[in-house]
Motif scaffolding. Structure first.
Motif, mmCIF file in Angstrom:
data_model
loop_
_atom_site.group_PDB
_atom_site.id
_atom_site.type_symbol
_atom_site.label_atom_id
_atom_site.label_comp_id
_atom_site.label_asym_id
_atom_site.label_seq_id
_atom_site.Cartn_x
_atom_site.Cartn_y
_atom_site.Cartn_z
ATOM 1 N N ALA A 153 57.986 29.757 71.655
ATOM 2 C CA ALA A 153 59.034 30.015 70.668
ATOM 3 C C ALA A 153 59.109 28.946 69.575
ATOM 4 C CB ALA A 153 60.378 30.144 71.373
ATOM 5 N N VAL A 154 58.022 28.766 68.846
ATOM 6 C CA VAL A 154 57.999 27.755 67.785
ATOM 7 C C VAL A 154 58.725 28.304 66.551
ATOM 8 C CG1 VAL A 154 56.525 26.326 66.335
ATOM 9 C CG2 VAL A 154 55.808 26.881 68.668
ATOM 10 N N PRO A 155 59.734 27.606 66.045
ATOM 11 C CA PRO A 155 60.454 28.077 64.851
ATOM 12 C C PRO A 155 59.519 28.149 63.646
ATOM 13 C CG PRO A 155 61.689 26.362 65.983
ATOM 14 C CD PRO A 155 60.328 26.384 66.607
ATOM 15 N N PRO A 156 59.724 29.096 62.749
ATOM 16 C CA PRO A 156 58.839 29.235 61.579
ATOM 17 C C PRO A 156 58.727 27.951 60.763
ATOM 18 C CG PRO A 156 60.268 31.154 61.772
ATOM 19 C CD PRO A 156 60.750 30.151 62.783
ATOM 20 N N GLU A 157 59.854 27.254 60.567
ATOM 21 C CA GLU A 157 59.820 26.035 59.764
ATOM 22 C C GLU A 157 58.969 24.960 60.425
ATOM 23 O OE1 GLU A 157 62.484 27.484 60.968
ATOM 24 O OE2 GLU A 157 63.421 28.451 59.228
ATOM 25 N N ALA A 158 59.073 24.851 61.736
ATOM 26 C CA ALA A 158 58.281 23.851 62.458
ATOM 27 C C ALA A 158 56.799 24.194 62.399
ATOM 28 C CB ALA A 158 58.751 23.767 63.910
ATOM 29 N N LEU A 159 56.469 25.463 62.536
ATOM 30 C CA LEU A 159 55.072 25.881 62.457
ATOM 31 C C LEU A 159 54.503 25.598 61.073
ATOM 32 C CD1 LEU A 159 52.688 27.284 63.847
ATOM 33 C CD2 LEU A 159 53.620 29.470 63.055
ATOM 34 N N ASP A 160 55.277 25.890 60.038
ATOM 35 C CA ASP A 160 54.831 25.637 58.674
ATOM 36 C C ASP A 160 54.541 24.157 58.456
ATOM 37 O OD1 ASP A 160 54.655 26.564 55.723
ATOM 38 O OD2 ASP A 160 56.094 24.905 55.652
ATOM 39 N N GLN A 161 55.433 23.287 58.926
ATOM 40 C CA GLN A 161 55.233 21.851 58.772
ATOM 41 C C GLN A 161 54.022 21.360 59.565
ATOM 42 O OE1 GLN A 161 56.732 19.535 56.731
ATOM 43 N NE2 GLN A 161 57.515 21.427 55.799
ATOM 44 N N ALA A 162 53.834 21.903 60.766
ATOM 45 C CA ALA A 162 52.688 21.492 61.591
ATOM 46 C C ALA A 162 51.375 21.853 60.908
ATOM 47 C CB ALA A 162 52.777 22.154 62.960
ATOM 48 N N VAL A 163 51.309 23.037 60.307
ATOM 49 C CA VAL A 163 50.090 23.455 59.612
ATOM 50 C C VAL A 163 49.823 22.558 58.403
ATOM 51 C CG1 VAL A 163 49.031 25.323 58.272
ATOM 52 C CG2 VAL A 163 50.235 25.846 60.404
ATOM 53 N N ARG A 164 50.850 22.285 57.628
ATOM 54 C CA ARG A 164 50.660 21.457 56.426
ATOM 55 C C ARG A 164 50.293 20.014 56.779
ATOM 56 N NH1 ARG A 164 52.515 24.134 51.898
ATOM 57 N NH2 ARG A 164 53.804 25.983 52.320
ATOM 58 N N ARG A 165 50.838 19.503 57.872
ATOM 59 C CA ARG A 165 50.583 18.102 58.240
ATOM 60 C C ARG A 165 49.230 17.904 58.890
ATOM 61 N NH1 ARG A 165 55.430 15.736 61.645
ATOM 62 N NH2 ARG A 165 54.004 13.934 61.551
ATOM 63 N N THR A 166 48.728 18.900 59.612
ATOM 64 C CA THR A 166 47.498 18.703 60.387
ATOM 65 C C THR A 166 46.275 19.340 59.751
ATOM 66 O OG1 THR A 166 47.888 20.688 61.737
ATOM 67 C CG2 THR A 166 48.819 18.612 62.538
ATOM 68 N N GLY A 167 46.453 20.334 58.862
ATOM 69 C CA GLY A 167 45.297 21.000 58.266
ATOM 70 C C GLY A 167 44.344 21.522 59.316
ATOM 71 N N PRO A 168 44.802 22.394 60.216
ATOM 72 C CA PRO A 168 43.976 22.795 61.357
ATOM 73 C C PRO A 168 42.776 23.651 60.970
ATOM 74 C CG PRO A 168 45.943 24.171 61.238
ATOM 75 C CD PRO A 168 46.104 23.108 60.196
ATOM 76 N N ALA A 169 41.761 23.622 61.811
ATOM 77 C CA ALA A 169 40.606 24.501 61.621
ATOM 78 C C ALA A 169 40.994 25.947 61.846
ATOM 79 C CB ALA A 169 39.486 24.097 62.583
#
Length: 329
Positions: free
Chosen positions: A228-244
């Motif tokens: 249950a990851v909140p949308p805002e947290a997921l967005d920040q995680a993607v922007r901060r880590t630049g995942p493959a």
């Protein structure tokens, strides 16, 4: 004259019935549920009659009968008649290749779960993963056992909730043991991890944990964000880590969040002129029924998901860009 059957070892019997070897020793010591014949200095061997007593003991204890009472009942009525003179003794049920049949391991794991036998569950889970490999063990033993326990709970007026919770915990622990022995390096400079997350309102994390364990075996770094990851947290995680890549798990259509998946696939980062995006894996049955949009992939199972993610990570590492780079050209 037919030679008598040597019988089965305690380890073989434990695997067949879903009972830890320590449980077998305890039942023998406390209640006399053990091999009828035992030669000093030799391994214990269980005859078909001994196994029949054990099967009845397992059935009774799984139904809630106290062990001492179950042992008395099992000894009194479960031993089959001995074969007639000259008749070949009964052949052990797990003789030959059938010993490794995953269906038998599945039944054993289910029995151990119903008995709340933690030691047996750990042993059976580790044995299945070691014998068949993570993917086959997950698809043929672990996931079916979880589904079977879930169905049993749903059809029994909320009974067996404790069974489902305990089995889930032991499956999670077994998967983490696999992950801890993998060769994945922690995300750092020059590496782009795979981000694993459940969509909002989704609590089923075990399939993602299986994916994380498989990626660890392949040497792929991951970041697990869980349920249950909140949308805002997921967005920040993607922007901060630049995942493959980002794997989003949805167990049911009611939790699958297609706008969120689209947003993640469209998210970009990096300096102007060299912006990057990530591929999104729509993992889980909740995403079924729609054609994946640009930058999205929908694997059919764990094996395909591992293959896709490994390829995406190799492409990112080798500077070939990600799977969605061509969309903006």
């Amino acid at each position: 004259m037919t030679e008598p059957s040597p019988g089965l070892t305690s380890g073989a019997v434990a695997r067949r019935l879903g009972v830890a070897p320590t449980t077998l020793r305890s039942w023998d010591r406390r209640y006399g549920i053990g091999p009828a014949a035992h030669q000093s200095g030799r391994h214990r061997r269980w005859s078909p009659g001994d196994i029949a007593v054990l099967q009845e003991m397992c059935r009774l204890t799984a139904s809630g009968v106290p062990p001492a009472e179950a042992a008395r009942a099992a000894r009194a009525g479960a031993v089959p008649a001995a074969p007639a003179a000259g008749e070949a003794p009964a052949r052990p049920a797990d003789h030959g290749p059938a010993l490794g049949d995953v269906r038998r391991e599945l039944r054993g794991l289910g029995r151990a779960a119903v008995r709340l036998d933690s030691a047996a569950m750990d042993e059976l889970l580790d044995s299945a993963i070691a014998r068949h490999g993570l993917v086959t063990a997950w698809e043929e033993v672990l996931a079916p056992a979880l589904h079977a326990v879930g169905r049993k709970w749903e059809t029994s007026e909320d009974r067996y909730v404790e069974v489902e919770h305990l089995l889930s915990w032991h499956v999670s622990t077994a998967l983490r043991r696999v992950g801890s022995t993998g060769r994945a390096e922690p995300p750092g400079a020059g590496t782009r991890p795979v981000l694993l997350a459940c969509v909002p309102h989704e609590q089923h994390t075990l399939p993602l944990e299986a994916l994380a364990a498989g990626l660890a075996e392949l040497g792929v770094p991951t970041l697990m964000f869980g349920a249950a990851v909140p949308p805002e947290a997921l967005d920040q995680a993607v922007r901060r880590t630049g995942p493959a890549a980002v794997a989003l798990w949805a167990q049911a259509r009611s939790t699958a969040d297609h706008p969120l998946a689209r947003h993640v696939a469209d998210t970009s980062w990096g300096v102007r002129g060299a912006r990057s995006r990530t591929a999104v894996l729509l993992a889980g049955p909740g995403w079924a029924g729609r054609t994946p949009g640009p930058g999205m992939l929908r694997p059919t199972g764990l094996r395909e998901a591992l293959s896709l993610l490994r390829g995406l990570c190799v492409a990112a590492r080798d500077g070939e860009g990600d799977a969605t780079a061509s969309r903006g050209s």
